[in-house]
Design an enzyme around this catalytic site. Structure first.
Site, PDB file in Angstrom:
ATOM      1  CB  SER A  37      -0.937   0.039   1.045  1.00  0.00           C
ATOM      2  OG  SER A  37      -1.716   1.026   0.964  1.00  0.00           O
ATOM      3  CG  ASP A  96      -7.032  -2.147  -3.833  1.00  0.00           C
ATOM      4  OD1 ASP A  96      -7.890  -1.137  -3.613  1.00  0.00           O
ATOM      5  OD2 ASP A  96      -5.927  -2.521  -3.887  1.00  0.00           O
ATOM      6  CG  HIS A 140      -5.999  -1.652  -0.408  1.00  0.00           C
ATOM      7  ND1 HIS A 140      -5.414  -1.005  -1.407  1.00  0.00           N
ATOM      8  CD2 HIS A 140      -4.766  -0.643   0.740  1.00  0.00           C
ATOM      9  CE1 HIS A 140      -4.569  -0.482  -1.276  1.00  0.00           C
ATOM     10  NE2 HIS A 140      -3.788   0.067   0.009  1.00  0.00           N
TER      11      HIS A 140
END
Ligand code: MLT
Length: 201
Positions: free
Chosen positions: A102, A152, A183
């Site tokens: 991320s 996502d 995600h």
């Protein structure tokens, strides 16, 4: 930068640079490193920016909109930290493979976007396009794994494809892996990343 350094038993194996997601810290990805490359030296770094107490690697103006000036500054800061860490801990600066999730994947992608030889390779989990409108350095077959989720909401599939295209145009050797979920970093994605790592390095 605040970090954990763990010397591995195999000095030839890539040094794993671990980069956590928003709100995480340098402890988060240590178990992953053991699964990916148990013999590797590990350098796990904490992002220098705090968003309401949550560590990050660079500022954002809001969800998905990056503070570009800070991104460039923090990318340089991390790049130079890697130079210093290699000297301080006596490892090969040219043998670093990033594993980022991320926000950590985004700063790793930013290293690739801004510096020709900062990373030997990267495993990017749910990365975004860190910056647009810049010419990437030559990435000369740099091996890159991208793990992405078809659902996502933070990093949409179109953006994953855009990142893939930009990295490939710069000459990188990209392996793009899709999960059906969002995600989160799943066991199945991690398994694919481990296979990629073992085949590649
Ligand atoms: C970012 O800000 O880097 C991305 O939105 C991912 C995240 O939420 O950290």
């Amino acid at each position: 930068m605040k970090h954990i350094f763990q010397k591995g038993s195999n000095e030839q194996a890539p040094v794993l640079l671990l980069l956590h997601g928003t709100g995480g810290d340098e402890n988060d990805l240590l178990p992953l490193a053991k699964m990916i490359a148990p013999d590797s030296t590990v350098l796990s770094v904490r992002g220098n920016v705090s968003e309401n107490g949550m560590p990050r690697f660079f500022r954002r103006l809001r969800e998905g909109v990056f503070d570009e000036e800070d991104l460039v500054f923090r990318t340089k800061e991390l790049h130079e930290f890697l130079d210093h860490a290699a000297t301080e801990y006596s490892f090969d600066r040219s043998n670093i493979v990033a594993v980022g999730y991320s926000n950590g994947a985004n700063i790793a992608a930013s290293l690739l976007f801004h510096y020709e030889n900062s990373l030997k390779g990267a495993s990017l989990h749910h990365p975004m396009v860190p910056r647009r409108g810049v010419t990437l350095p030559s990435l000369n077959d740099t091996p890159i794994f991208i793990g992405a989720g078809k659902q996502d909401p933070i990093c949409r599939p179109e953006e994953t494809e855009e990142l893939n295209g930009l990295l490939e145009e710069a000459g990188a050797d990209v392996t793009l892996h899709w999960e059906n979920g969002g995600h989160q970093l799943t066991q199945s994605e991690l398994g694919e990343a481990i296979n990629w790592f073992n085949k590649t390095f």
